[in-house]
Design a protein around this motif. Structure first.
Motif, PDB file in Angstrom:
ATOM      1  N   GLY A   1      11.980   4.084   1.715  1.00 12.45           N
ATOM      2  CA  GLY A   1      12.362   3.404   2.799  1.00 12.45           C
ATOM      3  C   GLY A   1      12.961   3.949   4.032  1.00 12.45           C
ATOM      4  O   GLY A   1      12.788   3.362   5.141  1.00 12.45           O
ATOM      5  N   GLY A   2      13.666   5.171   3.706  1.00 17.92           N
ATOM      6  CA  GLY A   2      14.138   5.741   4.854  1.00 17.92           C
ATOM      7  C   GLY A   2      13.454   6.595   5.915  1.00 17.92           C
ATOM      8  O   GLY A   2      13.521   6.304   6.916  1.00 17.92           O
ATOM      9  N   TRP A   3      12.148   7.042   5.134  1.00 17.94           N
ATOM     10  CA  TRP A   3      11.223   7.422   6.263  1.00 17.94           C
ATOM     11  C   TRP A   3      10.505   6.387   6.892  1.00 17.94           C
ATOM     12  O   TRP A   3      10.392   6.729   8.401  1.00 17.94           O
ATOM     13  N   ALA A   4      10.091   5.335   6.326  1.00 15.87           N
ATOM     14  CA  ALA A   4       9.628   4.372   7.171  1.00 15.87           C
ATOM     15  C   ALA A   4      10.555   3.706   8.222  1.00 15.87           C
ATOM     16  O   ALA A   4       9.967   3.470   9.461  1.00 15.87           O
TER      17      ALA A   4
ATOM     18  N   VAL B   1       4.427   9.008   3.701  1.00 17.44           N
ATOM     19  CA  VAL B   1       5.325   7.894   3.920  1.00 17.44           C
ATOM     20  C   VAL B   1       5.436   7.865   5.309  1.00 17.44           C
ATOM     21  O   VAL B   1       5.095   7.000   6.216  1.00 17.44           O
ATOM     22  N   ALA B   2       5.796   9.101   5.967  1.00 15.41           N
ATOM     23  CA  ALA B   2       6.173   9.145   7.421  1.00 15.41           C
ATOM     24  C   ALA B   2       4.713   9.013   8.440  1.00 15.41           C
ATOM     25  O   ALA B   2       4.665   8.141   9.327  1.00 15.41           O
ATOM     26  N   ALA B   3       3.853   9.483   7.749  1.00 15.35           N
ATOM     27  CA  ALA B   3       2.539   9.504   8.358  1.00 15.35           C
ATOM     28  C   ALA B   3       1.878   8.220   8.388  1.00 15.35           C
ATOM     29  O   ALA B   3       1.398   7.588   9.504  1.00 15.35           O
ATOM     30  N   SER B   4       1.804   7.753   7.139  1.00 16.58           N
ATOM     31  CA  SER B   4       0.994   6.244   7.036  1.00 16.58           C
ATOM     32  C   SER B   4       2.000   5.252   8.118  1.00 16.58           C
ATOM     33  O   SER B   4       1.422   4.382   8.388  1.00 16.58           O
ATOM     34  N   SER B   5       3.419   5.262   7.777  1.00 16.68           N
ATOM     35  CA  SER B   5       4.216   4.342   8.584  1.00 16.68           C
ATOM     36  C   SER B   5       3.987   4.590   9.976  1.00 16.68           C
ATOM     37  O   SER B   5       3.868   3.613  10.919  1.00 16.68           O
TER      38      SER B   5
ATOM     39  N   ILE C   1       0.725  -1.091  -0.179  1.00 15.90           N
ATOM     40  CA  ILE C   1       0.074   0.103  -0.140  1.00 15.90           C
ATOM     41  C   ILE C   1       0.908   1.211   0.081  1.00 15.90           C
ATOM     42  O   ILE C   1       0.815   2.018  -1.039  1.00 15.90           O
ATOM     43  N   ILE C   2       1.771   1.322   0.826  1.00 13.21           N
ATOM     44  CA  ILE C   2       2.461   2.719   1.146  1.00 13.21           C
ATOM     45  C   ILE C   2       3.164   3.008  -0.237  1.00 13.21           C
ATOM     46  O   ILE C   2       3.206   4.108  -0.899  1.00 13.21           O
ATOM     47  N   TYR C   3       4.215   2.134  -0.480  1.00 10.64           N
ATOM     48  CA  TYR C   3       5.048   2.374  -1.690  1.00 10.64           C
ATOM     49  C   TYR C   3       4.151   2.524  -2.889  1.00 10.64           C
ATOM     50  O   TYR C   3       4.504   3.661  -3.506  1.00 10.64           O
ATOM     51  N   PRO C   4       3.487   1.894  -3.238  1.00  7.55           N
ATOM     52  CA  PRO C   4       2.682   1.807  -4.246  1.00  7.55           C
ATOM     53  C   PRO C   4       1.905   3.063  -4.500  1.00  7.55           C
ATOM     54  O   PRO C   4       1.971   3.811  -5.518  1.00  7.55           O
ATOM     55  N   ILE C   5       1.293   3.722  -3.559  1.00  4.93           N
ATOM     56  CA  ILE C   5       0.347   4.681  -3.692  1.00  4.93           C
ATOM     57  C   ILE C   5       1.351   6.066  -3.965  1.00  4.93           C
ATOM     58  O   ILE C   5       1.090   6.867  -4.818  1.00  4.93           O
TER      59      ILE C   5
END
Ligand SMILES: Nc1ncnc2c1ncn2[C@@H]1O[C@H](COP(=O)(O)OP(=O)(O)O)[C@@H](O)[C@H]1O
Ligand SMILES: Nc1ncnc2c1ncn2[C@@H]1O[C@H](COP(=O)(O)OP(=O)(O)O)[C@@H](O)[C@H]1O
Ligand SMILES: Nc1ncnc2c1ncn2[C@@H]1O[C@H](COP(=O)(O)OP(=O)(O)O)[C@@H](O)[C@H]1O
Lengths: 448, 112, 448, 448, 112, 112
Positions: free
Chosen positions: D210-213, D400-404, D177-181
């Motif tokens: 990847g780094g943000w996650a 990415v930060a928020a969803s992670s 989900i996160i990466y594809p969006i």
């Protein structure tokens, strides 16, 4: 005697005259049959360089692992540092100076046929990169990784007793000046090429060159402390990790398909594609023969099969076939490789007798087998006679040995080559890298 | 209490441990060591050069036991560690003046 | 039912009749459209073989690392020696005998459809290497590395208790005779091919063959001393290096793209290129499913995730899809691979119950998953029915098991298979290789 | 601003309309000139994807080895397990959900330009796989391995203190989900692409993601027990195996040629082939510059050359050039890479000051260097201005930060992220994997 | 009998072994250890963070000898292991009450 | 002088070292060991087969101190090494007859 450069340049620049102009158009429009044909060849050749190039680049990892496995634990991190640094430096030096010194092209020589020109490499606009039957970048990349290989050879021989910076400075000179100058004599279509010397993928130009630099370095540097006893005993210092040494050898073997195969320099015709394939076969079986002969000789002479000799045997077989992987029939490739394996078994102890301390056996593998491979070209390649081969081996040997000697002596006299006795005994990981490769104390424990 | 130190062949450890457990000796410390004695090591060839391997891998086991258990312990170890081949190893006995169990602070007999 | 051989030969020899003659010319002149097209296909196909070939060659390093990681320290150098030696021997044996025994070509069989012909392989002149739609050398290279794979499987199972030379002699027979003969039945267009058996990339021909030879060897050889207690307890002997085992598995996974992908045998058309791509996708996801199913089952049954099972799961997934990586829809490939992973989790302990000592789990991975993969072809490939699949599995199983048995018993009766008890307990690195894989005593110390 | 998707789709679907119909025929008959040309391009492009794809897949092994070398012995098996599992899961998630969420294609968006569509990927019949100038499977494979790369980054930062299952669940969400969006916004031709954002191979889309996650995970998770003293001291926990860390870095470097080179997405014309080559050159020299700048800065600031910094320097150089490896002149690539190396040297200690525990340095390498690389695109690519670059970096960072964060907090609140103190101190190999990576006690001994 | 325990610098082992052999001391057990004393270790920098390396690699050698050999043994070790640099190590002497040779069951003097 | 030998949990070393240094005990030798006692190890599953892990990793620390320091040293170690969990380890005290500092030849008290 096609050199790396003119093999590809000749007959294609012409063939491309047409396309060169039409090229931008070509990319879009549906081009005419001839164009397609040549354009497809261009892509095939470029692909061969890129694929061969990344396989040879991978050899840098092979040398790193082989050396990390052959040195003692206390120098493993140092060896890893040297290997990643030398590969990096080789690329930068070959960009800034090396390439054009090696491949000046007609009329640009500083000293015609002896010293090329000095200029950093630049990349053309891709859309009009049609000067040759392959892309400029792919050629540079492929040539660069060969240069790095020569440097890797030196690091193995001198391991465990040379400081980081003097070694790296030597690499700059080797990759920027020494390697390119001797390379220009043959692959840059210099005087050796004119005289009929032949070295398909670099038994002499790459491997012996690295070997000579290593040999002279080993003599100037001296042996590792404690390596040779007062009464001439040889005190073995077994490598710390045989699994990594084996991995490194397999990596090198894999990379060699790029090293030799892509040195065909073209893949866009049936003849070229078939030649590349034949090179794969000969390269693989020469290495296999090197392993088998090393194993058998070890069993016969020592009653045990020394893994490190088997590994060196594979590499010696590969080096031996590198000067001419195309013309030999399979059985000839097997013979050439088997002799290479034998050379290792007999010359590794010989070097010890001479108190020349070669940590990984790079001198027997790359120098001695390289000479053998270069001379024996005359056996299978009817277009090659023995005289120019010997001349090439000797001329390059003298040049590389002499120029390396100057650099080594200069470094020894200035910043110094060796660490203090205590640093050497403690291992250079601590003194120069500041960490241990395997820092933990015993199994599963906390670090102490 | 006595400290019984035995140098044994590595592959004998399991049997020794077993027999001590059977004796009810409920503790042991093992250390990885190398040694030589009558068994002199051997010569190997590495890359064509002969050299002497002077030390052989052994395990050192240390067991602290009450006086009363000393003999049985020595016997058990001696029996299980024995192959009859040179290099079987040694057993050393020395005195221990005091023992403390860190967890509880119990001492001597209770600490074992 | 296209076999490896005729898939490519058929329809192209004809198509090439024209070019065959014109070929030398072709290389120079601007050729006619049709020629270009076919010539480009030739290069593409050759490239596919070479690329697939070096990827599969790389698997030899994968087996070496996997096995080096799964054996105990005292046998690591031995395992490395076996792996580099077997890859070398496989090449030489497949050149001298194997290839033509497996691919005799029409009319050259010693026993029609059962036993091919015996003759060393020779390479044609590249300029006229137009008998097939790919170069001769690239085909040989690609076929050879498959043969080596079969041998690698055996070395893993029998690790830690078989002497070097009897093992290497077995490899000679396996690669020179056993593997090629059964291979000829299918890929050499022998009787199994005629009968409708299908094995795209070798679940049975390569993996089960290696597995059968390993199984029989394990039974003849017996378990490692101390592996099974008197009361049937299983005494685990954990591998010495999980990082290397993981590396080995990743190497094998990478190599498998060549193993399966290049088994399409052609890449010069949209249909072929797309097929190779689909094979990549199915191969990758079958392996992924194997890992995931192994991990989940381990968590459920044992409460922990055994890394070695996850690694075996990946390989089992790969072996399972190897018999037919093209026809399955993605979800089918996932199912096939997941079942492969499950097979490992359940059959590894089973073998221990039977006191069959398989050091790396090669029998579950290569034999059991290989059988599964071969049978299940009928599910996704409408052109294949179950009967010939079963016949193929059984016929090859019987032949390989029986012939291996003869060789193992012969070796046991003559030079003997096992080291002395003391040598085995001390580790074969000392007794047969004469060095230790990790010779240093504790961290950062000198060697004692 | 060509996105990964439309670069290739546009202008080829049209060009293929003709062939699409004729395709099945094409494969057999001798096709017309135009057809040949386009079909050869199709094969070249597909080959580029497959070759680039397997090189990037190989990076999974690189991350595994780098991480196995950078963690302490007691967590090595755990790290290996995570890496093979995450690569497997990434593939499955990207097949079931990820791909079509990232590349919905025109008109299929759930939320136009922001959220793609949800549907498992299926493969077309190879014979009619002519919708694009490359095969469907090769494209999926190439896109999938990028997704796996993003996940690998996270595992390194969070090593030694996160339980297996919560980590794997995060990977499912990240890859599905996160990466594809966020990827769809640019490469899926979403709103970022429309606004002129440019990220050639993924400095931001892959590495920063990847780094943000990883960064958010590290903050939520907290540092390893004992990593930071009460008075803010930093207690180093040196990696257990520098040789493996070096190997991992070399593997990543090799894989990066596929990562950046194949992101050209086409190789069938002189311009494309030459572009791929230029990308190889720039990629290699940016990495080299990263190493050299890291080494020199270490020598200057710390008086020793920290190998781990040199390795991180190489990776930072690679990440920095990834956003635009084509337009820079060589010297510009060198500058960009060198700055990347410097970023690592200065930000690694900075993170420690902030008590953010990044075990392998993935945040400096992938996030910080990724941001740098993305912004600096405007310097060398005249078609790109700074504003959209900043917007892209910020937008993706926030998303990415928020969803992670949501996922991490959810996992922390439910199954929990961290092992018990005792499990962490004993190492997770014992508590979660149930075996030790290097189980043997001292050299050459039996296992105790 | 006495147990002579010496902590020495790793690279001194070979010389010590040699000199003991010359003395006719036919046995020794070596253990890999780490230690500190006057020699305090040093600080290193790892990834930009300073830290103290408190322990240094040493080797511990243990030799059990008859009373009569104690002094010669101590001398020999002290002489060969000495570099004059801090960190040369220590020699400790303690009593051993009993020694058994596992292989033969011989005890004490005969067991050495 | 006495030799104080303690078997502790590996991760406790740093604290123990610190407290001894605070006590002014300026020397220690550490050995990597494995052991068992009350704490019996545990069973693991490897490739589907259950097995007992009998030995657990421990560290052995050896400190030679003057009589006068024995009690403080034991206390310090006991305190710092204690987790209260089974497996904390043991402290053994035994006699040392002589100590020599190799570097200087100083003996006994001066050698520590
Ligand atoms: N005098 C000694 N002091 C300390 N350890 C000894 C001594 N003699 C032997 N050992 C240890 O015992 C081991 C076995 O002794 P050795 O004499 O080789 O065999 P055996 O006891 O069967 O005669 C040696 O490897 C060494 O570790
Ligand atoms: N009190 C002690 N108890 C046990 N071992 C000690 C003691 N003091 C020193 N050691 C060991 O001896 C080694 C060398 O001692 P050190 O004091 O550093 O050097 P020197 O003996 O030259 O003064 C130390 O690393 C440690 O292993
Ligand atoms: N009798 C003994 N002799 C030698 N070492 C022992 C003995 N008993 C215990 N030990 C060592 O002390 C460690 C901890 O002892 P254990 O009995 O398990 O815990 P506790 O001391 O908390 O009861 C063991 O792992 C072992 O190394």
């Amino acid at each position: 005697m096609k050199s790396k450069l003119n093999t590809t340049a000749i007959g294609l620049t012409s063939a491309f005259a047409v396309i060169a102009l039409a090229a931008p158009a070509l990319a879009q429009d549906a081009p005419d049959a001839a164009g397609v044909q040549k354009e497809a060849q261009y892509v095939f050749n470029t692909l061969l360089f890129l694929m061969g190039g990344f396989l040879v680049m991978w050899m840098a990892a092979g040398f790193a692992m082989l050396e990390a496995g052959m040195v003692r634990t206390k120098n493993v991190a140092m060896q890893c540092t040297k290997n990643i640094a030398l590969y990096s430096i080789a690329g930068l030096a070959f960009w800034l100076v090396g390439y054009n010194l090696m491949y000046p092209g007609d009329g640009n020589w500083i000293v015609q046929d002896y010293v090329g020109t000095i200029a950093p490499v630049t990349m053309p606009d891709p859309a009009s990169d049609t000067a040759n039957a392959y892309s400029t970048g792919s050629d540079w990349f492929f040539q660069m990784v060969f240069c790095a290989t020569a440097a890797s050879i030196v690091s193995g021989t001198l391991a465990e007793r040379i400081k980081l910076w003097p070694f790296l400075i030597f690499v700059v000179v080797l990759c920027g000046i020494i390697y390119p100058i001797q390379g220009s004599w043959e692959w840059g279509t210099g005087w050796l090429d004119d005289m009929g010397f032949s070295d398909f993928a670099g038994s002499t130009l790459v491997h012996s060159t690295g070997g000579w630099a290593a040999l002279v370095g080993a003599i100037v540097l001296g042996a590792r402390r404690g390596k040779y006893g007062p009464n001439g005993e040889v005190i073995p210092m077994p490598g710390s990790n045989m699994a990594l040494a084996t991995l490194g050898t397999f990596i090198l073997w894999l990379g060699w398909f790029g090293f030799n195969g892509a040195s065909q320099l073209a893949m866009g015709t049936i003849a070229d594609a078939s030649s590349v394939s034949k090179i794969f076969v000969n390269t693989n079986l020469a290495a296999a023969a090197g392993v088998v002969s090393a194993i058998i000789l070890n069993q016969l002479f020592y009653g045990k099969v020394d893994l490190t000799m088997a590994l060196n045997g594979a590499l010696a077989g590969l080096v031996s076939i590198t000067a001419e992987p195309l013309t030999p029939a399979i059985w000839q490739a097997v013979v050439i490789g088997a002799v290479g394996g034998a050379i290792v078994v007999f010359t590794v102890p010989l070097l010890d007798k001479l108190r020349i301390d070669d940590v990984v056996g790079a001198i027997p593998v790359h120098l001695f087998a390289g000479i053998w491979g270069t001379i024996i070209v005359a056996w299978t390649n009817t277009g090659v006679s023995i005289v120019p081969q010997v001349v090439g081996v000797v001329a390059i040997g003298i040049f590389v040995a002499a120029s390396s000697l100057v650099v080594w002596l200069f470094l020894a006299a200035t910043i110094g080559l060796r660490p203090s006795e205590e640093d050497e005994l403690e291992g250079m990981d601590k003194s120069e890298i500041g960490l241990e490769a395997y820092p933990e104390f015993g199994s599963g424990s906390q670090r102490v | 209490m006595k400290l019984i130190t035995a140098i044994i062949k590595p592959f004998k450890l399991e049997e020794v441990r077993q027999s001590l457990t059977d004796l009810g000796i409920e503790g042991m410390t093992v250390t990885e060591v190398k040694g030589y004695g009558r068994q002199k090591g051997h010569t190997e060839i590495y890359r064509g050069a002969e050299y002497a391997v002077n030390f052989l891998p052994k395990l050192k086991i240390e067991v602290v036991v009450a006086e009363t258990d000393v003999d049985r312990t020595i016997e058990a170890i001696g029996e299980m560690a024995k192959t009859g081949q040179i290099g079987d190893g040694k057993i050393f006995v020395s005195g221990v003046e005091k023992t403390i169990r860190i967890r509880t602070g119990e001492t001597d007999a209770e600490a074992l």
